[in-house]
Design a protein around this motif. Structure first.
Motif, PDB file in Angstrom:
ATOM      1  N   MET B 112       4.000   8.833   4.898  1.00  0.00           N
ATOM      2  CA  MET B 112       4.609   8.483   3.543  1.00  0.00           C
ATOM      3  C   MET B 112       4.576   6.652   3.770  1.00  0.00           C
ATOM      4  O   MET B 112       5.024   6.006   1.993  1.00  0.00           O
ATOM      5  N   GLN B 113       4.646   5.738   4.204  1.00  0.00           N
ATOM      6  CA  GLN B 113       4.568   4.537   4.330  1.00  0.00           C
ATOM      7  C   GLN B 113       3.476   3.925   4.180  1.00  0.00           C
ATOM      8  O   GLN B 113       2.961   3.088   3.044  1.00  0.00           O
ATOM      9  N   GLN B 114       2.538   4.915   4.545  1.00  0.00           N
ATOM     10  CA  GLN B 114       0.641   4.611   3.289  1.00  0.00           C
ATOM     11  C   GLN B 114       1.004   5.194   1.872  1.00  0.00           C
ATOM     12  O   GLN B 114       0.686   4.455   1.406  1.00  0.00           O
ATOM     13  N   GLU B 115       1.806   6.127   2.117  1.00  0.00           N
ATOM     14  CA  GLU B 115       1.876   6.632   0.579  1.00  0.00           C
ATOM     15  C   GLU B 115       2.125   5.821  -0.737  1.00  0.00           C
ATOM     16  O   GLU B 115       2.269   5.352  -1.293  1.00  0.00           O
ATOM     17  N   ILE B 116       3.756   4.978  -0.036  1.00  0.00           N
ATOM     18  CA  ILE B 116       4.361   3.560  -0.820  1.00  0.00           C
ATOM     19  C   ILE B 116       2.875   2.322  -0.903  1.00  0.00           C
ATOM     20  O   ILE B 116       3.178   1.965  -2.145  1.00  0.00           O
ATOM     21  N   ALA B 117       2.522   2.324  -0.091  1.00  0.00           N
ATOM     22  CA  ALA B 117       1.700   1.170   0.071  1.00  0.00           C
ATOM     23  C   ALA B 117       0.595   1.951  -0.872  1.00  0.00           C
ATOM     24  O   ALA B 117      -0.391   1.009  -2.103  1.00  0.00           O
ATOM     25  N   VAL B 195      17.121 -15.144   1.344  1.00  0.00           N
ATOM     26  CA  VAL B 195      16.472 -14.694   2.416  1.00  0.00           C
ATOM     27  C   VAL B 195      16.291 -13.393   1.598  1.00  0.00           C
ATOM     28  O   VAL B 195      17.216 -12.497   0.602  1.00  0.00           O
ATOM     29  N   VAL B 196      14.288 -13.211   2.575  1.00  0.00           N
ATOM     30  CA  VAL B 196      14.355 -12.288   2.205  1.00  0.00           C
ATOM     31  C   VAL B 196      14.188 -11.087   3.707  1.00  0.00           C
ATOM     32  O   VAL B 196      13.585 -12.093   4.593  1.00  0.00           O
ATOM     33  N   THR B 197      13.756 -10.230   3.794  1.00  0.00           N
ATOM     34  CA  THR B 197      13.684  -8.753   4.593  1.00  0.00           C
ATOM     35  C   THR B 197      12.557  -7.744   4.029  1.00  0.00           C
ATOM     36  O   THR B 197      12.963  -7.625   3.105  1.00  0.00           O
ATOM     37  N   THR B 198      11.741  -8.114   4.967  1.00  0.00           N
ATOM     38  CA  THR B 198      10.841  -7.113   4.819  1.00  0.00           C
ATOM     39  C   THR B 198      10.821  -5.858   5.888  1.00  0.00           C
ATOM     40  O   THR B 198       9.160  -5.381   4.981  1.00  0.00           O
ATOM     41  N   GLY B 199      11.000  -6.082   6.437  1.00  0.00           N
ATOM     42  CA  GLY B 199      11.340  -5.218   6.813  1.00  0.00           C
ATOM     43  C   GLY B 199       9.343  -3.811   8.300  1.00  0.00           C
ATOM     44  O   GLY B 199       9.161  -5.188   9.138  1.00  0.00           O
ATOM     45  N   ASN B 200       9.115  -3.152   7.605  1.00  0.00           N
ATOM     46  CA  ASN B 200       8.233  -2.600   8.209  1.00  0.00           C
ATOM     47  C   ASN B 200       6.978  -3.076   7.049  1.00  0.00           C
ATOM     48  O   ASN B 200       5.739  -2.811   7.625  1.00  0.00           O
ATOM     49  N   GLU B 201       7.014  -3.997   6.691  1.00  0.00           N
ATOM     50  CA  GLU B 201       6.177  -4.812   5.028  1.00  0.00           C
ATOM     51  C   GLU B 201       4.751  -3.950   5.020  1.00  0.00           C
ATOM     52  O   GLU B 201       3.623  -3.764   5.124  1.00  0.00           O
ATOM     53  N   ALA B 202       4.772  -2.727   4.564  1.00  0.00           N
ATOM     54  CA  ALA B 202       4.411  -1.394   3.799  1.00  0.00           C
ATOM     55  C   ALA B 202       3.465  -2.184   3.248  1.00  0.00           C
ATOM     56  O   ALA B 202       1.921  -1.891   2.788  1.00  0.00           O
ATOM     57  N   VAL B 203       3.667  -3.263   1.976  1.00  0.00           N
ATOM     58  CA  VAL B 203       3.236  -3.844   1.164  1.00  0.00           C
ATOM     59  C   VAL B 203       3.173  -5.627   1.270  1.00  0.00           C
ATOM     60  O   VAL B 203       2.100  -6.046   1.894  1.00  0.00           O
ATOM     61  N   LEU B 204       4.501  -6.313   0.848  1.00  0.00           N
ATOM     62  CA  LEU B 204       4.318  -7.059   1.090  1.00  0.00           C
ATOM     63  C   LEU B 204       4.800  -7.663   2.385  1.00  0.00           C
ATOM     64  O   LEU B 204       5.994  -7.103   3.498  1.00  0.00           O
TER      65      LEU B 204
END
Lengths: 724, 724
Positions: B112-117, B195-204
């Protein structure tokens, strides 16, 4: 011994030098005393005023209606001795001297300080200072000092909901730092009993106050700040007493750097001693060093809340609802020397019912925000605390808002009552006041830095382990050897070379008596080498050349008559070039030692702490990193093993990369023997070097390859190390 | 490249999954956005409600009255890809995905994460997350997240009296930790921009946001928290850009311990890479590591207040009114690697007029409470800052009460305006809010821990020194050599033994081409040894035995035909015993190297950062302490020298205890050459070991005693180190 109780628990206080000017320190001290509900009498003493801050003032301490229990002296330095004398004559049994301008200021001040000590002795007075900032007895609401931290506006003297059930006392040479502890501890709700500042310690030292408070039995944790210890033997005695009582001494030792110790000397005018020796003494007696306020307060909080269930080992379970914060805590634990093991299968199965699929149960246990929202912090902490894989638990929380914890409170209380393991809380957000109270009420220590939290847990594990080694055993040699050795030592010259040192040391089981022959010609050397067989070493023996290797007066790995003969000439030449007037006793011919790890072992005298045992791993580690550790004498076998383990290169002895482990047990035995030798004859010995000692493979023992004893001058225990 | 501006500066925000339940995260995010004066439009999107928190709600993003600039997605993971697709179709150019349950949860989540990207690429959308906690743009009063730190009750978004003139941005993979920075920084008055939280960073990724903010030019200091860097080349490019711009990147790298990196893997499911390699990259590009919130915030405060006058060196002057606190600070400075020199005579003379007799002017300058009471803090700081003996000043103050500082304010302001050196304040008491404001107004950074204060000054000195080394030079070999070497490498087997590696390396000036003869019998060996003369080494050459010494396939210090012949048989026997099926190319006969310090030099490939150069001091230091340091390729000469200086045992190279200094310059040159070789042929090389390299005395160069090249499989740059 003067009665410290008179000083700390006075029924009446005279403030000598009291003033109505509230902008002066002399006005502030009285103002502060009066602002708190101290039940005793307060007598202002003033030469000039008959009324000070609304109280009747007396012209002199001998004009008081009754002798005060304690006099606070805050008059210019030059008047202090006479004033103290007057106190003594008036029957005042205790005084705190706040005036500056004594030993920190040179000869005259130094003499005045000695005068203070003499007067105190004469009248058997309990005197703190000079150059102190007074003291507080919070339990008696007595703040006899001018610190802003004692100001009524700063907050209540005793917190409403203290952390743990015990009390903390601060004893500090520095006044500013001493009272800052109170100030900085306020958000953490520590219940202080005393703050005592000791200044120049003309009479009473930190150890005297610790001793009194241990006897009193009301102080559970001590925060000490020392610049330099004046009476090392007393300090060690009291430190051991505290360790036996299980009352941790948390200590800040300031003046450890060059600039710092320079400043100590000018500040309280005492010799700082070596930082390494202080650390060695602290380690021996279980004093826990903190490098700043926060570290020391973290330790105090940990001991107050969990002193009755210190971790039995170094394995930690971490519960978190923030993945990132949990990872940061795991890193902090590793940095502190704790382990964060994967939890046992049964615990993980139990956790599975509570942790969402995108969390994890391995350790850190990431219950996710959702998991915690649903089940609360206590549930996870309880499950992890029950795991046989851990000795303690750290719960990562956000303490910004108290509402959530409030709901979890009953379960948190149950857990704190039931568990035998410490459960620590770390908040990655700044805690609300109410949160701190809730956690205190439930019985948990709250930390705001990950490193403070992990470091405290680790040091509590160390403290528990050290107490497990009590009582320290000391094995001494039989009395017969002692007196024989004493006579031999008396007869020996000041610089005792190897060939004379060996028989002395061998009486204590240190190395072998057999030095190999002492020869006086190349031919003798060659004959001796032949008789020995194999490779030999040649060593010039001269009381004037203690550092033979640096002088070139040693040759190793020689074989064959010609090489030995040539070697003999070469070492003698080198010795004569190095020290032309040296008296040379001869040259030792010895078989080369079997291979093994090279170790340096020695004894030397620290200016403060006296005889210290030193061990280091030889060669490049000592050269490049100074990888040596010290311990005060005497040392027992467990202490020797613990000391070896503290070497950076310790693993080199423990069997590394497939090399066989070295005979660490034999090295520890040798350390105990050397300790006994030096301890038994401390008055004669300045330093001993066994350098190198070769530690062979396990079960194969050790070889003492060289030995040097330096006797002390004039039987004083002072002396320089011969090491290096 | 998607437009991050759309994400961070939206004119309209759609909250997809918005709810009226203020106890749910989906309700909280909307509540928080609405509680701040954000000027843009806010569109709740809800499948079930037509009104959310008093706003008209829309059933879907394609039903909005206009395309929103950004969509906040807070719906269950399985709906996220479809929802994002819908956003893309509706012309929404940015999204923040707060939902969890992606790569951290296994295969399905990963897909799903790759799908997001893929979707983000398709529509050129700026997407942060998933598994993030949203972001804040404080300058726009937009708090698009559910963090309690964004709660209106937590305090104003922008402090009234910020420290320094600049702004700070936080970019964090962890949501909880990211917003905790805001919370913990509040008492210190930092002015945050984002303040930016990037989590799993699928893209940015973090670097994308840094890049955007550098271009924007409004962020002066960055606080980064990373679990693992996904795109190392981008990260390095952006880090160098920040260094050139003089915008410090202060970084917390979590997951450095074993347990920590285990948790990273389960938390954001990325490979953590080695902690040492991260540190090497940080050091190269001037990222400043902090190990916890407080350290990172201290650094931010220091740079914000004194970024325009960083210390030109490491010498500090300390002013104090509390002797004890001053000494503690001196110790902290020494521990941080700063110097506290005795001040020059002229400065001390000038100070004499201000310091009472029981104070001291040496450094720390103890003006005593009386001195400060009389002249204020600024006067002493001014005199010390003028001293040519110091590069910066630390003033030890008590910040509990603001009144005193208030009076000193004009002079403090003057000093801050005039001085070109940083002047730091450390309060040993807890500061009052007003004190922090006063000091911020005057332009001083205030620290509450001595170590944080000293550590910040030291790291600012390092940062300035590193910027002084810009631009990094890279010296490469002539093109002719490059192509020749490329062809030779292509033809070589995977495991390139010394006798084949030397000609390759020699083309880059590494070692000598002459390997000594490769022999195939004892007689040949003896003849070769005779021709060489003196002591020789024998080394088996086999691609199947890269670790010859461990296999016993090397003998050193042989002389005489018989011994060489016997040695030949012995090394061959050992090799065959070790690896019975080994293909053996022959045995090298070499002259023994001249004496010197043994060094290990190598290149290997880190799973995250690719090719790293490694240098270590050989023998026991590497064995016992792992005393090696890394740097990413390529490296210039100054970088090589700086790297050597970071070795614990560096002084062993620098002439120690009377031994002549080693030829460190030649070692640095060799490192540059090795770096060039590996950099030029990175696609072919997995690892290179030059072990040992002997560093001779100054001016006498180095000897590369052994060499091994391991080619990479399949031309990928992945590979294992051959070291050890």
């Amino acid at each position: 011994m003067p009665d410290i109780g008179k000083l700390l628990w006075p029924k009446s206080v005279a403030v000598v030098g009291a003033s109505s000017n509230l902008h002066s320190l002399r006005g502030r001290i009285l103002e502060i005393i009066l602002s708190h509900p101290f039940a005793g009498k307060v007598f202002p003493v003033s030469r000039s005023a008959s009324d000070v801050q609304g109280l009747k003032a007396y012209p002199s301490v001998d004009a008081l209606p009754e002798p005060a229990d304690v006099a606070m002296l805050i008059v210019p330095a030059q008047y202090v001795p006479a004033e103290l004398e007057r106190c003594g004559k008036a029957g005042i049994k205790a005084a705190a001297i706040l005036s500056s301008g004594f030993a920190e200021e040179g000869d005259l001040g130094n003499r005045m300080q000695q005068e203070i000590a003499t007067i105190a002795r004469r009248y058997d007075m309990a005197v703190s200072g000079p150059n102190s900032e007074g003291f507080s007895n919070l339990a008696a609401s007595l703040c006899a000092n001018f610190s802003p931290a004692s100001d009524k506006s700063a907050g209540p003297l005793i917190p409403l909901q203290p952390v743990g059930r015990g009390q903390v006392s601060v004893i500090s040479q520095s006044g500013g730092v001493g009272f800052a502890f109170i100030d900085r501890a306020r958000p953490r709700n520590l219940k202080f009993r005393y703050v005592v500042t000791t200044g120049n310690e003309a009479v009473l030292e930190i150890a005297d106050f610790v001793d009194y408070m241990l006897d009193e039995g009301e102080t559970d944790v001590f925060l000490l700040l020392t610049e330099a210890v004046k009476s090392p033997e007393k300090f060690k005695r009291v430190a051991e007493k505290a360790l036996r009582a299980g009352k941790p001494l948390i200590v800040g030792k300031i003046g450890q750097s060059e600039a710092g110790s320079r400043a100590v000397a000018s500040h309280t005018a005492v010799l700082a001693g070596s930082a390494a020796a202080y650390r060695a003494v602290f380690d021996r007696y279980g004093l826990i060093e903190g490098r700043d306020f926060d570290e020391m307060l973290d330790l105090a909080v940990g001991f107050l809340a969990c002193g009755n269930r210190m971790p039995a080992g170094r394995r930690v379970g971490i519960c978190t609802a923030s993945g990132g914060a949990g990872i940061w805590m795991a890193d902090a634990c590793a940095a502190a020397g704790l382990e964060v093991p994967i939890l046992d299968a049964a615990t993980r199965r139990a956790l599975d019912a509570y942790v969402p699929s995108y969390g994890t149960t391995q350790n850190p246990v990431d219950s996710t925000a959702q998991g915690v929202q649903k089940f609360g912090y206590a549930e996870f902490a309880r499950l992890v605390a029950r795991s046989p894989s851990v000795d303690g638990v750290i719960v990562v929380i956000t303490a910004r808002r108290s509402a959530f914890l409030e709901g979890d409170l009953p379960k948190l209380k149950d857990l704190a009552r039931e568990t035998e393991k410490p459960v620590f809380m770390w908040s990655y957000t700044l805690p609300a006041e109410r949160t701190v109270e809730i956690l205190n009420e439930a019985g948990y220590p709250l930390f705001t830095t990950a490193h403070g939290c992990a470091g405290t847990l680790q040091k509590m594990a160390d403290y528990r382990a050290l107490r497990g080694r009590l009582p320290f055993r000391v094995e001494t040699a039989p009395a017969a050897d002692r007196s024989k050795t004493k006579a031999m030592l008396a007869a020996a010259p000041r610089m005792i070379c190897e060939y004379r040192a060996r028989p002395l040391l061998a009486a204590y089981g240190i190395g072998s008596e057999n030095t190999g022959p002492l020869v006086h010609s190349g031919d003798e050397a060659a004959a001796a080498a032949k008789a020995i067989g194999g490779l030999v070493a040649l060593k010039v023996q001269s009381p004037d050349i203690p550092h033979k290797t640096e002088a070139g007066a040693v040759m190793l790995n020689l074989d064959g008559a010609d090489r030995v003969r040539a070697g003999y000439e070469q070492v003698l030449d080198a010795a004569r070039r190095h020290t032309p007037m040296a008296h040379i006793d001869g040259v030792l011919v010895q078989a080369m030692a079997r291979p093994g790890r090279e170790v340096i072992l020695g004894v030397h005298s620290d200016p403060t702490w006296g005889m210290m045992l030193m061990v280091g791993i030889g060669g490049v580690l000592v050269e490049a990193l100074g990888d040596v550790v010290l311990a005060p004498l005497p040392i027992d076998r467990a202490g020797a093993l613990a000391l070896i383990a503290r070497l950076k290169g310790a693993q080199l002895l423990g069997g590394f990369r497939g090399t066989p482990p070295a005979d660490v047990g034999a090295l520890a035995d040798l350390m105990v023997k050397l300790s006994n030798f030096a301890f038994d004859h401390a008055e004669r010995i300045s330093a001993i070097d066994l350098n190198p000692v070769i530690v062979h493979a396990e079960q194969e023992g050790i070889s003492v390859v060289d030995a040097l004893i330096v006797k002390s001058d004039d039987r004083s225990s002072e002396g320089r190390s011969a090491a290096g």
